[in-house]
Scaffold this active site. Structure first.
Site, short mmCIF file in Angstrom:
data_model
loop_
_atom_site.label_atom_id
_atom_site.label_comp_id
_atom_site.label_asym_id
_atom_site.label_seq_id
_atom_site.Cartn_x
_atom_site.Cartn_y
_atom_site.Cartn_z
N LYS A 155 0.94 -1.15 -0.06
CA LYS A 155 0.03 0.03 -0.11
C LYS A 155 0.84 1.26 -0.03
O LYS A 155 2.09 1.12 0.23
CB LYS A 155 -0.90 -0.23 1.11
C1 LIG Z 1 -9.96 -2.85 -1.76
C2 LIG Z 1 -9.27 -3.54 -0.74
N1 LIG Z 1 -9.99 -3.72 0.50
C3 LIG Z 1 -9.43 -4.24 1.69
C4 LIG Z 1 -8.15 -4.92 1.53
C5 LIG Z 1 -7.55 -5.49 2.92
O1 LIG Z 1 -6.48 -5.00 3.17
P1 LIG Z 1 -5.60 -5.57 4.53
O2 LIG Z 1 -4.76 -6.49 3.62
O3 LIG Z 1 -4.89 -4.77 5.13
O4 LIG Z 1 -6.48 -6.43 5.43
C6 LIG Z 1 -7.53 -4.78 0.37
C7 LIG Z 1 -6.06 -5.37 0.19
O5 LIG Z 1 -5.25 -5.42 -0.63
C8 LIG Z 1 -7.84 -4.01 -0.70
O6 LIG Z 1 -7.37 -3.88 -1.77
#
Ligand SMILES: Cc1ncc(COP(=O)(O)O)c(C=O)c1O
Length: 379
Positions: A181
């Site tokens: 990210k």
């Molecule tokens: C659109 C979206 N929502 C939620 C997430 C979940 O994030 P995390 O890996 O921090 O739980 C991601 C992860 O890449 C994502 O791309």
């Protein structure tokens, strides 16, 4: 040439900041997390932030904090990472998909009302690749039907649209600090909101529902804690917060470089007959999290493999969720139900995008993508 799909941008100063925490007494949720929460809220122009272990946790807890649970439906998009819909299932509710806009891949706000039933409790829009959904329209629909709006802003920290930023028109916005990210602590997440009541509840929900965190218990005269509700173990720690805090200072500078790279890609591909691009709408500042191209669906995987063979790291963001085995089997979804999301899911390829990418590397990616797509356009 070997071009990684992603390289993080953690500097020696960020590492030194984390080391300082590691040399200190307190590693878990404490002052550094609070400082990050303050600075992140300031950056977004919102009142409160609650640091957690992932965006998945952020989504899960936001739904719980707004009382969404068994028997409830949450309207969302099939064009996202599975975390979005899975979090709805963790809360015990049902994700209801609505198809997306062909130009942006974002949820088509004009279709939301048709999907609303008496069980609908929330809308969970996702700002795909970094471009915000039409939050004004979504807020209007939500107000009309008394729905909560929780934004999945995992891709969209730096975004704005017509002057609106994540969290400003919704009830809560969820962010990810996962390894790829825009700012990262390897894993991590946050919820930002203007509601003091919800922020307080989220602080309890992230730590087993306890009335006091470890820092409060340790640094003051000991007071017994109580468990006020069933919570989870999702609290961000000081080491994560230290890494994020110093990256926050460079967030716009890093965005600027990704913007430059995206413009190089866009200029090169815009009039290419074999490639389509998602559109960044006028008035919209995309956070430029992912850069995707769309190619002929029947050739997508071949293009993908050929790019890998020529040393370019690639990904697919995303195949439509409703077509994944679990969602098909559990909810009876079939091909044809969300055709626009399916089309994007079948034709999309994500190219490398990060500040450390050099102009020379970008030019190599452009040249290779042009050659490979032309080669597969012929039969
Ligand atoms: C659109 C979206 N929502 C939620 C997430 C979940 O994030 P995390 O890996 O921090 O739980 C991601 C992860 O890449 C994502 O791309």
């Amino acid at each position: 040439m070997k071009i990684e799909f992603y390289k993080h941008n953690i500097s020696q100063a960020d590492i030194a900041n984390a080391v300082e925490v590691m040399n200190s007494l307190f590693l878990t949720t404490g002052e550094t997390v609070e400082e990050f929460e303050r600075r992140f809220s300031q950056y977004l122009g919102l009142k409160y932030t609650v640091g957690v272990t992932s965006c998945t946790a952020a989504l899960h807890l936001s739904l719980l904090a707004y009382g969404i649970g068994p028997g409830d439906e949450v309207i969302t998009t099939p064009m996202t990472f599975i975390a979005t819909a899975n979090a709805v299932l963790y809360a015990g509710a049902k994700p209801v998909f609505v198809d997306v806009e062909p130009e942006t891949g974002n949820i088509n706000a004009d279709l939301i009302e048709d999907a609303a039933t008496s069980r609908t409790k929330a809308i969970l829009p996702v700002h795909l690749y970094g471009q915000m959904c039409d939050m004004r329209k979504i807020r209007e629909i939500a107000d009309k039907h008394h729905l909560t709006v929780i934004e999945d802003a995992a891709h969209a920290i730096e975004a704005s649209r017509d002057g609106i930023r994540p969290g400003q028109l919704s009830d809560a916005a969820c962010f990810s600090f996962y390894a790829t990210k825009n700012i990262t602590s390897g894993e991590g997440g946050a919820i930002s909101t203007n509601s003091e009541e919800i922020a307080e509840k989220l602080k309890k929900l992230r730590l087993h529902g306890m009335s006091k965190g470890a820092a409060e218990r340790y640094f003051r005269r000991y007071e017994h804690w109580d468990m006020e509700m069933l919570g989870w173990k999702y609290n961000m720690n000081n080491i994560q917060a230290a890494l994020l805090l110093s990256q926050l200072g460079r967030i716009e500078q890093n965005w600027q470089r990704r913007e430059e790279i995206c413009r190089m890609y866009e200029d090169a591909f815009r009039s290419n007959a074999h490639i389509s691009l998602p559109l960044v709408l006028p008035g919209s500042k995309s956070a430029r999290h992912l850069f995707t191209v769309q190619v002929r669906p029947e050739k997508r995987d071949k293009v993908l493999w050929q790019l890998q063979e020529r040393g370019i790291g690639v990904a697919v963001n995303f195949r439509a969720i409703h077509l994944l085995t679990f969602y098909r089997q559990t909810f009876g979804y079939e091909r044809g139900m969300y055709p626009i999301a399916e089309k994007i899911g079948d034709s999309t390829i994500t190219l490398p995008l990060y500040p450390k990418l050099t102009d020379e590397e970008v030019r190599y990616v452009i040249q290779t993508v042009k050659e490979v797509t032309a080669e597969y356009a012929q039969d």
